[in-house]
Design an enzyme around this catalytic site. Structure first.
Site, mmCIF file in Angstrom:
data_model
loop_
_atom_site.group_PDB
_atom_site.id
_atom_site.type_symbol
_atom_site.label_atom_id
_atom_site.label_comp_id
_atom_site.label_asym_id
_atom_site.label_seq_id
_atom_site.Cartn_x
_atom_site.Cartn_y
_atom_site.Cartn_z
ATOM 1 N N ASP A 152 0.855 -1.198 0.000
ATOM 2 C CA ASP A 152 0.000 0.000 0.000
ATOM 3 C C ASP A 152 0.888 1.245 0.000
ATOM 4 O O ASP A 152 1.569 1.523 0.977
ATOM 5 C CB ASP A 152 -0.881 -0.004 1.256
ATOM 6 N N TYR A 162 3.351 9.856 -0.797
ATOM 7 C CA TYR A 162 4.439 9.300 0.019
ATOM 8 C C TYR A 162 5.801 9.526 -0.662
ATOM 9 O O TYR A 162 6.838 9.384 -0.012
ATOM 10 C CB TYR A 162 4.256 7.792 0.292
ATOM 11 N N LYS A 201 -2.569 5.863 -4.403
ATOM 12 C CA LYS A 201 -3.660 6.808 -4.107
ATOM 13 C C LYS A 201 -3.446 8.131 -4.813
ATOM 14 O O LYS A 201 -2.308 8.597 -4.945
ATOM 15 C CB LYS A 201 -3.758 7.050 -2.592
ATOM 16 N N HIS A 248 -7.429 9.697 -2.033
ATOM 17 C CA HIS A 248 -6.758 9.631 -0.724
ATOM 18 C C HIS A 248 -7.585 10.265 0.406
ATOM 19 O O HIS A 248 -7.664 9.710 1.495
ATOM 20 C CB HIS A 248 -5.388 10.308 -0.848
HETATM 21 P P1 NAD Z 1 0.973 1.667 11.845
HETATM 22 O O1 NAD Z 1 -0.163 1.642 12.774
HETATM 23 O O2 NAD Z 1 1.219 0.554 10.899
HETATM 24 O O3 NAD Z 1 2.219 1.919 12.779
HETATM 25 C C1 NAD Z 1 3.518 1.950 12.337
HETATM 26 C C2 NAD Z 1 4.377 2.106 13.581
HETATM 27 O O4 NAD Z 1 4.297 0.898 14.360
HETATM 28 C C3 NAD Z 1 5.816 2.324 13.237
HETATM 29 O O5 NAD Z 1 6.321 3.304 14.128
HETATM 30 C C4 NAD Z 1 6.470 0.983 13.509
HETATM 31 O O6 NAD Z 1 7.781 1.114 13.951
HETATM 32 C C5 NAD Z 1 5.602 0.401 14.602
HETATM 33 N N1 NAD Z 1 5.572 -1.076 14.523
HETATM 34 C C6 NAD Z 1 5.353 -1.819 13.424
HETATM 35 N N2 NAD Z 1 5.408 -3.123 13.722
HETATM 36 C C7 NAD Z 1 5.649 -3.210 15.045
HETATM 37 C C8 NAD Z 1 5.808 -4.293 15.922
HETATM 38 N N3 NAD Z 1 5.716 -5.548 15.503
HETATM 39 N N4 NAD Z 1 6.049 -4.016 17.243
HETATM 40 C C9 NAD Z 1 6.143 -2.759 17.680
HETATM 41 N N5 NAD Z 1 5.991 -1.680 16.876
HETATM 42 C C10 NAD Z 1 5.754 -1.902 15.568
HETATM 43 O O7 NAD Z 1 0.879 3.070 11.059
HETATM 44 P P2 NAD Z 1 0.912 3.529 9.545
HETATM 45 O O8 NAD Z 1 2.183 3.184 8.872
HETATM 46 O O9 NAD Z 1 0.543 4.958 9.551
HETATM 47 O O10 NAD Z 1 -0.277 2.717 8.866
HETATM 48 C C11 NAD Z 1 -0.082 1.588 8.042
HETATM 49 C C12 NAD Z 1 -0.249 1.954 6.584
HETATM 50 O O11 NAD Z 1 -1.526 2.554 6.363
HETATM 51 C C13 NAD Z 1 0.714 3.023 6.092
HETATM 52 O O12 NAD Z 1 2.037 2.577 5.942
HETATM 53 C C14 NAD Z 1 0.034 3.437 4.816
HETATM 54 O O13 NAD Z 1 0.241 2.483 3.802
HETATM 55 C C15 NAD Z 1 -1.419 3.457 5.260
HETATM 56 N N6 NAD Z 1 -1.862 4.810 5.687
HETATM 57 C C16 NAD Z 1 -2.859 5.408 4.974
HETATM 58 C C17 NAD Z 1 -3.334 6.650 5.341
HETATM 59 C C18 NAD Z 1 -4.452 7.256 4.561
HETATM 60 O O14 NAD Z 1 -4.765 8.435 4.780
HETATM 61 N N7 NAD Z 1 -5.070 6.533 3.680
HETATM 62 C C19 NAD Z 1 -2.794 7.323 6.438
HETATM 63 C C20 NAD Z 1 -1.774 6.699 7.156
HETATM 64 C C21 NAD Z 1 -1.326 5.429 6.780
#
Ligand code: NAD
Length: 278
Positions: A47, A52, A77, A110
């Site tokens: 994704d 990004y 997106k 988005h």
């Molecule tokens: P997330 O909830 O996936 O959190 C990522 C954080 O969690 C990072 O700091 C990482 O180090 C930590 N983490 C990951 N695995 C872990 C583990 N096993 N143990 C402890 N900590 C851990 O947040 P995100 O990246 O914002 O969301 C996931 C995806 O969603 C994004 O990468 C993106 O593709 C999508 N996204 C979309 C939007 C949107 O507006 N559509 C907004 C934000 C994110």
């Protein structure tokens, strides 16, 4: 890697792997390595988004992986400044060029940006993009019920997905119910709360993790999956990528799911789609 990731059937008949890998805030210079690590760990659903700035790295990792295109599910997106008809057509062409692909599996608006009042026009352009074969499925992100109502009433396509901020203290029940009623699959963004609160230290989560001999992150990912949601946690670390992917060897009980359901607290950690103006 022999794990078979479960798939969900979208409302247009296409399958989506329920677990993927997100690349929000992945440094463009490191994206090729990080996505290569994710593909090596077994992820087949990536994704990304134009905003990004890392579609080139995603594309390079795909090309270098040797994984057949038909085994991959790639989402990108359309950014807010590209809402409109011609600008959407230009935006998908640029994204495909950067990704090195002929088409994406899923293309999303988005954010609705209701203040711009262009998301219906943009949705009609998304239909054309799909009909032109540049996106297999089309959907939206951060759309609330009034925005969904507008595009459903004004077009001939119900979005295949709505990608929403969704984690145990922000469960989006109303939008999930609307999605279930209309056949819109729900994707969680920030599934681990983006690390913005101590989700992984909450006693309800750590207790369940201890009971299964798994990590708190694995419990939360399992909760998303067993709740019927599509999820793509992000991590730069190959070890955590593997951890987040290794969630098919245990199952949460109904009581455990209910204990996590009870954490819902209206705790939005990201922007509100009604008022966001970026
Ligand atoms: P997330 O909830 O996936 O959190 C990522 C954080 O969690 C990072 O700091 C990482 O180090 C930590 N983490 C990951 N695995 C872990 C583990 N096993 N143990 C402890 N900590 C851990 O947040 P995100 O990246 O914002 O969301 C996931 C995806 O969603 C994004 O990468 C993106 O593709 C999508 N996204 C979309 C939007 C949107 O507006 N559509 C907004 C934000 C994110």
């Amino acid at each position: 890697m022999t794990t078979t990731i479960p798939t969900l059937k979208l409302n247009d008949g296409h399958d989506i792997p329920q677990l993927g890998f997100g690349v929000f805030k992945v440094d463009p210079d490191e994206t090729e390595r990080i996505v290569s690590d994710a593909l090596a760990a077994g992820y087949r659903h990536i994704d990304t988004a134009a905003v990004y700035g890392n579609e080139v790295g995603v594309g390079r990792a795909i090309a270098a992986s040797g994984v057949p295109r038909e085994e991959l599910f790639i989402t990108t997106k359309l950014w807010n400044s590209d809402q409109g008809t011609q600008s959407a057509f230009d935006a998908i062409d640029l994204s495909l060029d950067k990704l090195g692909l002929d088409s994406v599996n899923l293309y999303l608006i988005h954010w609705p940006r209701p203040d711009l009042d262009r998301y219906l026009e943009t949705w009609l352009a998304m239909e054309q993009i799909r009909d032109d074969g540049k996106a297999t499925s089309i959907g939206v992100s951060n759309f609330h019920i009034p925005h969904l109502d507008t595009i459903i009433a004004g077009s001939s396509t119900v979005p295949a997905v709505d990608q929403l901020e969704l984690h145990p203290t922000f469960q989006q029940r109303e939008l999930r119910a609307f999605g279930a009623e209309h056949g819109i699959a729900i994707e969680s963004w920030g599934p681990l709360g983006q690390g913005k609160y101590d989700l992984l230290g909450m006693p309800a989560i750590t207790r369940i993790a201890a009971a299964h001999g798994v990590t708190p992150a694995q419990v939360v990912i399992r909760w998303h999956l067993q709740s019927g949601i599509i999820v793509f946690p992000k991590s730069n670390s190959a070890e955590r990528m593997r951890e987040n992917f290794d969630v098919f060897g245990f199952e949460l009980t109904a009581d455990e799911l209910a204990a996590i359901d009870a954490l819902d607290a209206g705790n939005r950690v990201g922007s509100n789609p009604e008022t966001a103006t970026f």
